[in-house]
Design an enzyme around this catalytic site. Structure first.
Site, PDB file in Angstrom:
ATOM      1  N   SER A  46       0.591  -1.562   0.157  1.00 48.41           N
ATOM      2  CA  SER A  46       0.181   0.003   0.312  1.00 48.41           C
ATOM      3  C   SER A  46       0.294   1.548   0.158  1.00 48.41           C
ATOM      4  CB  SER A  46      -0.937  -0.074   1.056  1.00 48.41           C
ATOM      5  OG  SER A  46      -1.940   0.822   1.173  1.00 48.41           O
ATOM      6  N   PRO A  49       1.746   6.736   2.183  1.00 51.09           N
ATOM      7  CA  PRO A  49       0.128   7.964   3.973  1.00 51.09           C
ATOM      8  C   PRO A  49      -0.533   6.716   4.433  1.00 51.09           C
ATOM      9  CG  PRO A  49       0.972   9.000   1.982  1.00 51.09           C
ATOM     10  CD  PRO A  49       1.651   7.465   1.653  1.00 51.09           C
ATOM     11  N   TYR A  50      -1.517   5.960   3.454  1.00 53.13           N
ATOM     12  CA  TYR A  50      -1.972   5.519   4.029  1.00 53.13           C
ATOM     13  C   TYR A  50      -2.027   4.542   5.182  1.00 53.13           C
ATOM     14  CZ  TYR A  50      -5.729   1.519   3.676  1.00 53.13           C
ATOM     15  OH  TYR A  50      -7.486   0.764   3.914  1.00 53.13           O
ATOM     16  N   ALA A  51      -0.501   3.327   5.127  1.00 56.67           N
ATOM     17  CA  ALA A  51      -0.778   2.802   5.312  1.00 56.67           C
ATOM     18  C   ALA A  51      -0.235   3.178   7.020  1.00 56.67           C
ATOM     19  CB  ALA A  51       0.891   1.905   5.400  1.00 56.67           C
ATOM     20  N   SER A  53      -1.831   5.474   7.768  1.00 58.97           N
ATOM     21  CA  SER A  53      -3.119   6.039   8.512  1.00 58.97           C
ATOM     22  C   SER A  53      -3.147   4.759   9.368  1.00 58.97           C
ATOM     23  CB  SER A  53      -3.809   6.555   7.651  1.00 58.97           C
ATOM     24  OG  SER A  53      -4.410   5.891   6.972  1.00 58.97           O
TER      25      SER A  53
END
Length: 142
Positions: A46, A49-51, A53
């Site tokens: 991923s 930033p997504y991971a 968050s």
């Protein structure tokens, strides 16, 4: 992009819990279930930033689980590859095939399985502050 992702995946749930806390405490059986992600529990697959968050959401769940009891239980489900309208396209075919090949259950998950986990956590009155990974066993692999 970082700010948008953190606002959605971390600050949104935080603000929800803040707003709902008085009513959840009043109910004497408050229960919050976050939807995290395998990307937040394990490295890979991923955007950073997504991971980050989702990892922060998982950690916040643990901290809130300790702070909000006994009136409120809070847990997180961290799905792996789930078949949805967003993951059904050709762009996802390679990852889908990899999951089906490598995961011990040799398949991807579906939304009904995650919904069943939510129902289970709603009934599990002795669980709080936990992140439950639902990934067909993919995270067990080295």
């Amino acid at each position: 992009m970082w700010q948008k992702i953190l606002a959605l995946n971390l600050l949104g749930p935080w603000r929800f819990v803040q707003a709902a806390e008085p009513l959840l405490r009043q109910s004497k059986n408050g229960n919050v279930i976050f939807i995290g992600a395998l990307a937040g529990a394990d490295v890979g697959g991923s955007s950073i930033p997504y991971a980050v968050s989702k990892a922060a959401l998982h950690h916040m769940c643990k901290l809130l689980g300790g702070a909000l009891g006994p009136e409120i239980r809070i847990n997180t489900i961290a799905p792996g590859f789930i078949e949805t309208r967003w993951t059904s396209g050709e762009d996802w075919g390679g990852l889908r095939g990899l999951v089906e090949q490598k995961a011990p259950l040799h398949r991807t998950g579906n939304p009904d399985e995650i919904a069943e986990m939510v129902r289970g956590l709603l009934r599990s009155t002795y669980v709080t502050g936990q992140t439950i990974v639902a990934d067909g066993g993919l995270s067990l692999l080295p």
